[in-house]
Design an enzyme around this catalytic site. Sequence first.
Site, PDB file in Angstrom:
ATOM      1  N   CYS A  16       0.828  -1.200   0.000  1.00 38.85           N
ATOM      2  CA  CYS A  16       0.000   0.000   0.000  1.00 38.85           C
ATOM      3  C   CYS A  16       0.867   1.258   0.000  1.00 38.85           C
ATOM      4  CB  CYS A  16      -0.897   0.010   1.237  1.00 38.85           C
ATOM      5  SG  CYS A  16      -1.824  -1.518   1.472  1.00 38.85           S
ATOM      6  N   VAL A  36      -4.060  -7.692  -0.779  1.00 34.73           N
ATOM      7  CA  VAL A  36      -3.312  -8.934  -0.936  1.00 34.73           C
ATOM      8  C   VAL A  36      -3.786  -9.986   0.073  1.00 34.73           C
ATOM      9  CG1 VAL A  36      -1.016  -9.997  -0.776  1.00 34.73           C
ATOM     10  CG2 VAL A  36      -1.295  -7.787  -1.912  1.00 34.73           C
ATOM     11  N   GLU A  45       4.112  -6.546   4.150  1.00 34.35           N
ATOM     12  CA  GLU A  45       3.611  -7.873   4.484  1.00 34.35           C
ATOM     13  C   GLU A  45       4.368  -8.395   5.700  1.00 34.35           C
ATOM     14  OE1 GLU A  45       1.079  -9.164   3.031  1.00 34.35           O
ATOM     15  OE2 GLU A  45       0.962  -7.899   1.234  1.00 34.35           O
TER      16      GLU A  45
END
Length: 609
Positions: free
Chosen positions: A2, A53, A79
């Site tokens: 993002c 995701v 992540e």
Amino acid sequence: MCGIVGVVDYDAPAEHRRDLLQAMTDTMACRGPDAEGLWFGRAAGLGHRRLSVIDPEHGRQPMTAEHEGRGAAITFSGEIYNFRELRAELTSHGHRFRTSCDTEVVLRGYLQWGAALVERLNGMFAFAVWDEHSEELLLVRDRMGVKPLYYWPTAAGVRFGSEPKAVLADRTLPRRVGPDGLCEVLDMVKTPEAAVFSGLVEVRPGQLVRVGRGGVRRQTYWRLEAREHTDDLPTTIGTVRDLLADTVTRQLVSDVPLGTLLSGGLDSSAVTALAARSGPVRSFSVDFRGAADAFASDAVRREADAPYVRELAGHVGADHLEVLLDSPGLSDPAVRSAVLRATDLPPAYWGDMWPSLYLFFRAVRENVTVALSGEAADELFGGYRWFRNPLALRAATFPWLTPGSARYFGGSSLFQPGLLDKLDLDGYRAARYAEALAEVPVLPGESAPERRMREIGHLNLTRFVQTLLDRKDRMSMAVGLEVRVPFCDHRLVEYVFNVPWEMKSFDGREKSLLRAAVADLLPRSVVERVKTPYPATQDPGYEGALRAELAGVLADPDAPVLPLLDRERALAAAARPTGAVSRPYDRGSLELVLWLNSWLAEYEVTLDL
């Protein structure tokens, strides 16, 4: 993955900054094409653009949570690969989750452990947490600096964002560049925290930044440490294999289509082969039209990638797509403009590789949302020639800036000698090199040769790799593609950094340790292949287009780069006929002048020299 932004203003309610926060958030649309959100507290506002995701339905941001009377808000990019383990631990502490995404794990981890949370995270990340009780902002960047994060302290707080453009959306902030900033543009030094624009700061890898009413405080939560390596060679090879296999497996977690970036070299082939052990894999490679028939070996690229790519893809049963580019695409003004908008800085090294990577990633994004890359293996395992070049090892500067390597990273031959003397690039480089050496940890009793190789490894892992990670992040996120880098897993980095050089190069070749760790997974031809860099176009038409563009710049009396140039040399460069075979690694000055001119104009930069 993002784009994150935010404002803190202790002198006025954050809601008063709604228009600014929206403008900042809008600049991150490419990084997060799927959703957006704003959140306001008393003195802070957070913005977010989302690339979905994990848990696409419920993971919207900014996200808020409370625990035992304490509340916080987060805007997160990246992540977390161990989020499931952390989620289970937090559940045992009484936390109740509303989503399945890693962002909520990070937020509740902060409510449970405070800033100490960062020491538990395995992943690539940049995030901001606003603590509503203490009214303090926490900015955090991952250990290796895979994800970017910038901030600008103000008299009443701070502006921050994933990229400079987000911060510079506040038009009250001057777009000025001083001598040090221009040196960062012109030289391949990549100084931690330096962000070129005066007043702008990049959060350093492994650093957290606290912003409160008393100002800004920086804290290092992770750095490379020197430790004695006691494992023998077979154990070391096995440990590297186990760590890499675990890392790749963790990084395959995704709720959207995923693939791998494959060059046919050792690094990307190892990642692709390990990924294939978990199930069917899609892979992607890049090359130039006609390259297979017209390939000409040089001192850097001895052979074409395509045969190795195809052999590896067939070996592991990958569903493979070869993306073919051409010179008109690289020189397309729209493409070059998109690259500049994604970088916020002139790409001062490997000038043609930025648009080619952008075009490659754009094609990959049409097929998958997430891709695994072999980036950082050369820095970690010693894949570059300067790890074995005696002249580079003895030089009192960054090894990639010694004769034989420096010409690949930009060039200053078209600039005024007076400007270069005023900037004192040599003195700037020497100062940054001394700072970098001073950071290298010491292992008592280490021999002088081993100490030097530790220094070379540290320089590559804290300076050189940052340029590659930055390029990969900007070009991938410009098209909404998330690229993961297993070789940047901090457990693997910590372990390999402390392996003695004689063990890393036990068979006399580059990346001996990695080669041994994955040899059973790969075709013999790939295992034995010599290191080859990312492809560059050899089409003389591309260089011809650059020279024509330079001629146009020189003919424009308002071109902002003109006062910086040696006009006679620039005119000669523009008029020079392009040979039958272009020299892709010798056009750095030409690329740099053109990128710099576009940047000065588009970003309305004021040079304070």
